[in-house]
Design a protein around this motif. Structure first.
Motif, PDB file in Angstrom:
ATOM      1  N   GLU A 196       0.824  -1.208   0.000  1.00 40.88           N
ATOM      2  CA  GLU A 196       0.000   0.000   0.000  1.00 40.88           C
ATOM      3  C   GLU A 196       0.860   1.260   0.000  1.00 40.88           C
ATOM      4  OE1 GLU A 196      -2.220   2.465   3.395  1.00 40.88           O
ATOM      5  OE2 GLU A 196      -2.845   0.365   3.305  1.00 40.88           O
ATOM      6  N   GLU A 197       1.900   1.287   0.837  1.00 38.58           N
ATOM      7  CA  GLU A 197       2.734   2.490   0.917  1.00 38.58           C
ATOM      8  C   GLU A 197       3.503   2.739  -0.375  1.00 38.58           C
ATOM      9  OE1 GLU A 197       4.699   4.035   4.149  1.00 38.58           O
ATOM     10  OE2 GLU A 197       3.753   2.769   5.668  1.00 38.58           O
ATOM     11  N   ILE A 198       3.932   1.683  -1.034  1.00 34.96           N
ATOM     12  CA  ILE A 198       4.610   1.854  -2.322  1.00 34.96           C
ATOM     13  C   ILE A 198       3.658   2.456  -3.339  1.00 34.96           C
ATOM     14  CG2 ILE A 198       5.636   0.607  -4.264  1.00 34.96           C
ATOM     15  CD1 ILE A 198       6.868  -1.307  -2.177  1.00 34.96           C
ATOM     16  N   GLU A 199       2.420   2.021  -3.323  1.00 33.78           N
ATOM     17  CA  GLU A 199       1.424   2.611  -4.220  1.00 33.78           C
ATOM     18  C   GLU A 199       1.214   4.084  -3.897  1.00 33.78           C
ATOM     19  OE1 GLU A 199      -2.106   0.277  -4.025  1.00 33.78           O
ATOM     20  OE2 GLU A 199      -1.192  -1.474  -4.971  1.00 33.78           O
ATOM     21  N   ARG A 200       1.273   4.443  -2.632  1.00 36.21           N
ATOM     22  CA  ARG A 200       1.125   5.847  -2.250  1.00 36.21           C
ATOM     23  C   ARG A 200       2.326   6.657  -2.750  1.00 36.21           C
ATOM     24  NH1 ARG A 200      -3.200   6.502   0.909  1.00 36.21           N
ATOM     25  NH2 ARG A 200      -3.947   4.693   2.091  1.00 36.21           N
ATOM     26  N   MET A 201       3.525   6.088  -2.662  1.00 39.50           N
ATOM     27  CA  MET A 201       4.715   6.776  -3.160  1.00 39.50           C
ATOM     28  C   MET A 201       4.582   7.089  -4.644  1.00 39.50           C
ATOM     29  SD  MET A 201       7.748   4.551  -1.359  1.00 39.50           S
ATOM     30  CE  MET A 201       7.879   4.407   0.437  1.00 39.50           C
ATOM     31  N   ARG A 202       3.887   6.227  -5.360  1.00 38.69           N
ATOM     32  CA  ARG A 202       3.726   6.386  -6.809  1.00 38.69           C
ATOM     33  C   ARG A 202       2.428   7.102  -7.170  1.00 38.69           C
ATOM     34  NH1 ARG A 202       5.695   0.129  -7.825  1.00 38.69           N
ATOM     35  NH2 ARG A 202       7.933   0.548  -7.563  1.00 38.69           N
ATOM     36  N   ASN A 203       1.769   7.662  -6.135  1.00 37.44           N
ATOM     37  CA  ASN A 203       0.509   8.403  -6.338  1.00 37.44           C
ATOM     38  C   ASN A 203      -0.574   7.559  -6.992  1.00 37.44           C
ATOM     39  OD1 ASN A 203       1.494  10.904  -5.271  1.00 37.44           O
ATOM     40  ND2 ASN A 203       2.599  11.226  -7.179  1.00 37.44           N
ATOM     41  N   LEU A 204      -0.569   6.266  -6.667  1.00 40.99           N
ATOM     42  CA  LEU A 204      -1.590   5.359  -7.180  1.00 40.99           C
ATOM     43  C   LEU A 204      -2.714   5.138  -6.177  1.00 40.99           C
ATOM     44  CD1 LEU A 204       0.765   2.655  -8.772  1.00 40.99           C
ATOM     45  CD2 LEU A 204      -0.430   4.524  -9.933  1.00 40.99           C
ATOM     46  N   ARG A 205      -2.567   5.716  -4.996  1.00 37.71           N
ATOM     47  CA  ARG A 205      -3.561   5.508  -3.943  1.00 37.71           C
ATOM     48  C   ARG A 205      -3.666   6.782  -3.115  1.00 37.71           C
ATOM     49  NH1 ARG A 205      -5.338   0.667  -1.012  1.00 37.71           N
ATOM     50  NH2 ARG A 205      -4.003  -0.585  -2.376  1.00 37.71           N
ATOM     51  N   GLY A 206      -4.903   7.194  -2.810  1.00 35.43           N
ATOM     52  CA  GLY A 206      -5.122   8.389  -2.002  1.00 35.43           C
ATOM     53  C   GLY A 206      -5.833   8.038  -0.705  1.00 35.43           C
ATOM     54  N   GLN A 207      -6.264   9.065  -0.004  1.00 35.05           N
ATOM     55  CA  GLN A 207      -7.019   8.888   1.239  1.00 35.05           C
ATOM     56  C   GLN A 207      -8.477   9.256   1.012  1.00 35.05           C
ATOM     57  OE1 GLN A 207      -4.438  11.063   4.194  1.00 35.05           O
ATOM     58  NE2 GLN A 207      -5.125   9.415   5.513  1.00 35.05           N
ATOM     59  N   THR A 208      -9.375   8.438   1.566  1.00 36.45           N
ATOM     60  CA  THR A 208     -10.801   8.744   1.494  1.00 36.45           C
ATOM     61  C   THR A 208     -11.173   9.816   2.508  1.00 36.45           C
ATOM     62  OG1 THR A 208     -11.246   6.459   0.825  1.00 36.45           O
ATOM     63  CG2 THR A 208     -13.115   7.742   1.622  1.00 36.45           C
ATOM     64  N   VAL A 209     -10.592   9.707   3.700  1.00 36.78           N
ATOM     65  CA  VAL A 209     -10.916  10.626   4.795  1.00 36.78           C
ATOM     66  C   VAL A 209     -10.048  11.874   4.695  1.00 36.78           C
ATOM     67  CG1 VAL A 209     -10.988  10.913   7.298  1.00 36.78           C
ATOM     68  CG2 VAL A 209     -11.570   8.695   6.271  1.00 36.78           C
ATOM     69  N   ARG A 210     -10.659  13.027   4.845  1.00 34.68           N
ATOM     70  CA  ARG A 210      -9.919  14.291   4.792  1.00 34.68           C
ATOM     71  C   ARG A 210      -9.120  14.478   6.079  1.00 34.68           C
ATOM     72  NH1 ARG A 210     -11.273  19.765   6.225  1.00 34.68           N
ATOM     73  NH2 ARG A 210     -13.307  19.030   6.910  1.00 34.68           N
ATOM     74  N   PRO A 211      -7.797  14.592   5.995  1.00 33.93           N
ATOM     75  CA  PRO A 211      -6.985  14.769   7.204  1.00 33.93           C
ATOM     76  C   PRO A 211      -7.311  16.078   7.913  1.00 33.93           C
ATOM     77  CG  PRO A 211      -5.625  14.154   5.316  1.00 33.93           C
ATOM     78  CD  PRO A 211      -6.976  14.511   4.775  1.00 33.93           C
ATOM     79  N   LYS A 212      -7.523  15.993   9.216  1.00 32.11           N
ATOM     80  CA  LYS A 212      -7.848  17.200   9.989  1.00 32.11           C
ATOM     81  C   LYS A 212      -7.490  16.949  11.450  1.00 32.11           C
ATOM     82  CE  LYS A 212     -11.651  20.484  10.719  1.00 32.11           C
ATOM     83  NZ  LYS A 212     -13.097  20.752  10.515  1.00 32.11           N
ATOM     84  N   LEU A 213      -6.547  17.711  11.963  1.00 36.48           N
ATOM     85  CA  LEU A 213      -6.043  17.498  13.316  1.00 36.48           C
ATOM     86  C   LEU A 213      -7.144  17.589  14.365  1.00 36.48           C
ATOM     87  CD1 LEU A 213      -3.716  17.034  15.280  1.00 36.48           C
ATOM     88  CD2 LEU A 213      -3.247  19.495  15.203  1.00 36.48           C
ATOM     89  N   PHE A 214      -8.053  18.535  14.207  1.00 32.04           N
ATOM     90  CA  PHE A 214      -9.106  18.732  15.191  1.00 32.04           C
ATOM     91  C   PHE A 214     -10.471  18.293  14.652  1.00 32.04           C
ATOM     92  CE2 PHE A 214      -5.795  21.870  16.243  1.00 32.04           C
ATOM     93  CZ  PHE A 214      -5.479  21.418  17.521  1.00 32.04           C
ATOM     94  N   GLY A 215     -10.467  17.312  13.773  1.00 34.32           N
ATOM     95  CA  GLY A 215     -11.709  16.786  13.233  1.00 34.32           C
ATOM     96  C   GLY A 215     -12.219  15.604  14.035  1.00 34.32           C
ATOM     97  N   ASP A 216     -12.989  14.735  13.395  1.00 33.54           N
ATOM     98  CA  ASP A 216     -13.503  13.552  14.078  1.00 33.54           C
ATOM     99  C   ASP A 216     -12.376  12.535  14.254  1.00 33.54           C
ATOM    100  OD1 ASP A 216     -13.261  11.846  11.759  1.00 33.54           O
ATOM    101  OD2 ASP A 216     -15.169  12.594  11.002  1.00 33.54           O
ATOM    102  N   PRO A 217     -12.612  11.423  14.973  1.00 33.69           N
ATOM    103  CA  PRO A 217     -11.511  10.477  15.232  1.00 33.69           C
ATOM    104  C   PRO A 217     -10.808   9.979  13.982  1.00 33.69           C
ATOM    105  CG  PRO A 217     -13.350   9.998  16.687  1.00 33.69           C
ATOM    106  CD  PRO A 217     -13.829  11.067  15.739  1.00 33.69           C
ATOM    107  N   TYR A 218     -11.530   9.725  12.913  1.00 35.40           N
ATOM    108  CA  TYR A 218     -10.893   9.210  11.703  1.00 35.40           C
ATOM    109  C   TYR A 218     -10.138  10.303  10.954  1.00 35.40           C
ATOM    110  CZ  TYR A 218     -13.328   4.748  12.236  1.00 35.40           C
ATOM    111  OH  TYR A 218     -13.767   3.531  12.691  1.00 35.40           O
ATOM    112  N   GLN A 219     -10.617  11.532  11.029  1.00 39.18           N
ATOM    113  CA  GLN A 219      -9.891  12.637  10.392  1.00 39.18           C
ATOM    114  C   GLN A 219      -8.564  12.890  11.108  1.00 39.18           C
ATOM    115  OE1 GLN A 219     -13.006  15.655  10.615  1.00 39.18           O
ATOM    116  NE2 GLN A 219     -13.387  15.492   8.411  1.00 39.18           N
TER     117      GLN A 219
END
Length: 289
Positions: A196-219
Motif C-alpha cells: 500500500e505504501e509503495i502505491e502511495r509513493m507512486r501516487n496510485l492511492r489516495g485517502q478517502t478521509v480528509r486529514p484534519k487534526l481537530f476533526g472527528d476520530p478518523y480525520q
C-alpha cells in the motif's frame, strides 16, 4: 425481532471468539449476518445454531471484505452495527443499544463506539490506545467501507456523527496469546501495508478521509498518517515507539503492555519499512535488467 438495527460480523476460524460475542448481544434480539472467509473449525456451526444469516467470500483484505458484506447482505433495518468476531459488547454498551430509539437520532448517520483493547489479558490503556473511537453503528445505505487502505479498515458515513463515550466494545483476540500466531499474522499484514505504501509513493492511492487534526476520530488518524508517510524509513519506527512510551505514557501499561507497544509500535513498523525497501530495490533491479 429488533426492527431498528442488525449486526454484521466477519469471521475466519472464530470458534474461540464467536460464542462470546453472540452471547453478549443475543438479548438485543437483532438480526445477525455473518460473512465468513473459509473457516475450517466450528465457526459455521456456531453461527448456524445461533440463527445467523451466513455467506462466504474469499478473503483479500478487511476493507474489501466489509465492502462485500455491505453490498451482498439484504438487511432491512435502518441501522447496521459492524463488529469483529473477537469483540464483545459490554453491559453498559448493551444497555445503550437496548434503549436506542430511532426518533432520537434523526439527524445522525453514524455513531462511534469506544474500544478497549486487551492483549494477553491486559487492558492496553496507554500508548495512544485508549480512548479509541471506532465508527461501528451507521445508517443502512449510507455507511460504506473505506477501500483506500489494505490493512486498516474503517466504516465511513457522510453527514453527522456522534461519539458514545460510555460503554465499550472489548477487543481481545485469544489466539494472539500465542506469540507465534501474532508474529505470523502481522508478518502477513506487513506485506499488505508495504504494498500500500509503495502505491502511495507512486501516487496510485489516495485517502478517502480528509486529514484534519481537530476533526472527528478518523480525520485525526488520517492527519497523523499523512505525517507518518512523510517520515524517513527506518527512522519513523523509533520515533513512533518513543512517542508511545513517553508522551503517551505507554510505560504505565506494565511489562505486558510494553511488550505490546514494542511489537505493534516498533517491530511491526520496522518490518514494514524493511519490506518497502526490499520491494523498491527489487523493482529497481528488474528495471535495470
Amino acid at each position: 425481532m429488533n426492527p431498528v438495527f442488525s449486526f454484521i460480523i466477519l469471521t475466519f476460524n472464530e470458534e474461540q471468539h464467536l460464542p462470546r460475542l453472540l452471547n453478549s448481544i443475543t438479548k438485543l434480539n437483532a438480526p445477525v449476518f455473518i460473512l465468513d472467509s473459509g473457516s475450517t473449525d466450528q465457526t459455521l456451526k456456531i453461527a448456524s445454531d445461533f440463527g445467523a444469516v451466513l455467506q462466504q467470500n474469499a478473503f483479500e483484505n478487511h476493507p474489501k471484505q466489509w465492502d462485500f458484506a455491505l453490498k451482498n447482505f439484504e438487511i432491512k433495518t435502518p441501522w447496521i452495527i459492524g463488529l469483529d468476531a473477537d469483540q464483545v459488547v459490554t453491559p453498559e454498551l448493551f444497555n445503550q443499544l437496548a434503549n436506542f430509539r430511532e426518533e432520537d437520532y434523526q439527524d445522525i448517520n453514524g455513531i462511534y463506539f469506544n474500544r478497549k483493547n486487551i492483549f494477553k489479558g491486559k487492558w492496553i490503556k496507554y500508548g495512544g490506545y485508549y480512548p479509541k473511537y471506532q465508527l461501528k453503528m451507521f445508517r443502512n445505505g449510507i455507511g460504506y467501507s473505506d477501500l483506500s487502505e489494505n490493512m486498516d479498515h474503517r466504516l465511513l458515513v457522510s453527514g453527522k456523527t456522534i461519539i458514545w463515550k460510555k460503554g465499550h466494545i472489548l477487543e481481545e483476540n485469544l489466539k494472539e496469546n500465542d506469540i507465534s500466531f501474532w508474529i505470523t499474522k502481522h508478518n502477513r499484514y506487513s506485506d499488505l501495508v508495504a504494498d500500500e505504501e509503495i502505491e502511495r509513493m507512486r501516487n496510485l492511492r489516495g485517502q478517502t478521509v480528509r486529514p484534519k487534526l481537530f476533526g472527528d476520530p478518523y480525520q485525526r488518524t488520517a492527519y497523523f498518517k499523512n505525517l507518518w508517510w512523510k517520515l524517513p524509513l527506518f527512522i519513523r519506527p523509533f520515533i513512533y515507539f518513543g512517542i508511545r512510551m513517553t508522551f503517551q505514557l505507554g510505560f504505565l501499561d506494565g511489562r505486558t503492555g510494553i511488550l505490546f507497544h514494542f511489537l505493534q509500535g516498533f517491530w511491526f513498523r520496522l518490518i514494514v519499512d524493511m519490506k518497502i525497501s526490499e520491494k523498491l530495490d527489487k523493482n529497481k533491479n528488474e528495471q535495470i535488467k
